[in-house]
Design an enzyme around this catalytic site. Structure first.
Site, short mmCIF file in Angstrom:
data_model
loop_
_atom_site.label_atom_id
_atom_site.label_comp_id
_atom_site.label_asym_id
_atom_site.label_seq_id
_atom_site.Cartn_x
_atom_site.Cartn_y
_atom_site.Cartn_z
N SER A 1 7.51 -54.74 -84.34
CA SER A 1 8.96 -54.68 -84.47
C SER A 1 9.37 -54.93 -85.90
CB SER A 1 9.61 -55.73 -83.56
OG SER A 1 11.00 -55.82 -83.81
N TYR B 1 10.55 -64.67 -81.04
CA TYR B 1 10.15 -63.26 -80.90
C TYR B 1 9.57 -62.73 -82.21
CZ TYR B 1 10.53 -58.23 -80.09
OH TYR B 1 10.27 -56.88 -79.97
#
Length: 196
Positions: free
Chosen positions: A141, A154
């Protein structure tokens, strides 16, 4: 001949949405796919949709945070399909927390996003060795390198994945003498960079 004719791809997670599109793309290129997901309803629906014309998909329930489950999933895939050529690590949990994240939240996101991907690589690679080549694709990501509020947990896992996949080819160089690829695919707006 299609690019993935005769190949078998295991894709972890994302039995619907963008993950479903990944399965469809593999099938369109001649591959068979293993839908490795803990969403049984979505997994079976995707399996049925892909198998309308011919049997090209197998749904295998798995919680990738549990090693025995990953091992069983890979064993089933190899027995059913006869080989494994590609692993796409899509599965992830989205626990968006800052420094207030609890121990339990940290443990869960690390178990799935990091350990889960590591376990999939650990148990899929021996099947690739039998074939003599393989590709590991890990979806990371842009959160791994862009600071965002309330995203510490995250983002940390995605940075670990970035680094883990840089070293995977080095670990496998002596085991797979043919082409062994480990790709990182950052996800997010306009994220198209791929490392190999």
């Amino acid at each position: 001949m299609s690019k993935f004719h005769g190949a078998v791809a295991i894709v972890s997670g994302r039995a619907k949405g963008v993950g479903k599109a990944t399965y469809q793309a593999f099938v369109q290129q001649g591959a068979r796919v293993v839908i490795a997901d803990n969403d049984e309803l979505a997994g079976k629906q995707t399996e049925a949709a892909l198998n309308q014309s011919e049997e090209v998909a197998l749904y295998a329930w798995v919680d990738i945070a549990l090693e025995e489950g990953v091992e069983a999933m890979v064993r089933r895939a190899a027995l059913h399909c006869g080989r494994v050529d590609v692993l796409v690590n899509w599965a992830a949990v989205f626990i968006m927390r800052g420094i207030e994240a609890t121990v339990e939240e940290w443990q869960r996101i690390m178990d799935v996003n990091v350990m889960g991907q590591a376990l999939c690589v650990k148990h899929v690679v021996p099947e690739m060795i039998k074939v003599g080549k393989g590709a590991v694709v890990s979806i990371t990501s842009i959160s791994s390198s862009i600071a965002q509020p309330h995203c510490v947990s995250y983002s940390a896992t995605k940075e670990v994945i970035m680094n883990m996949n840089i070293f995977i080819p080095l670990c496998l160089a002596e085991k797979i003498f043919a082409l062994m690829r480990s790709l990182l695919v950052p996800s997010g707006p306009k994220a198209t960079r791929v490392r190999s």
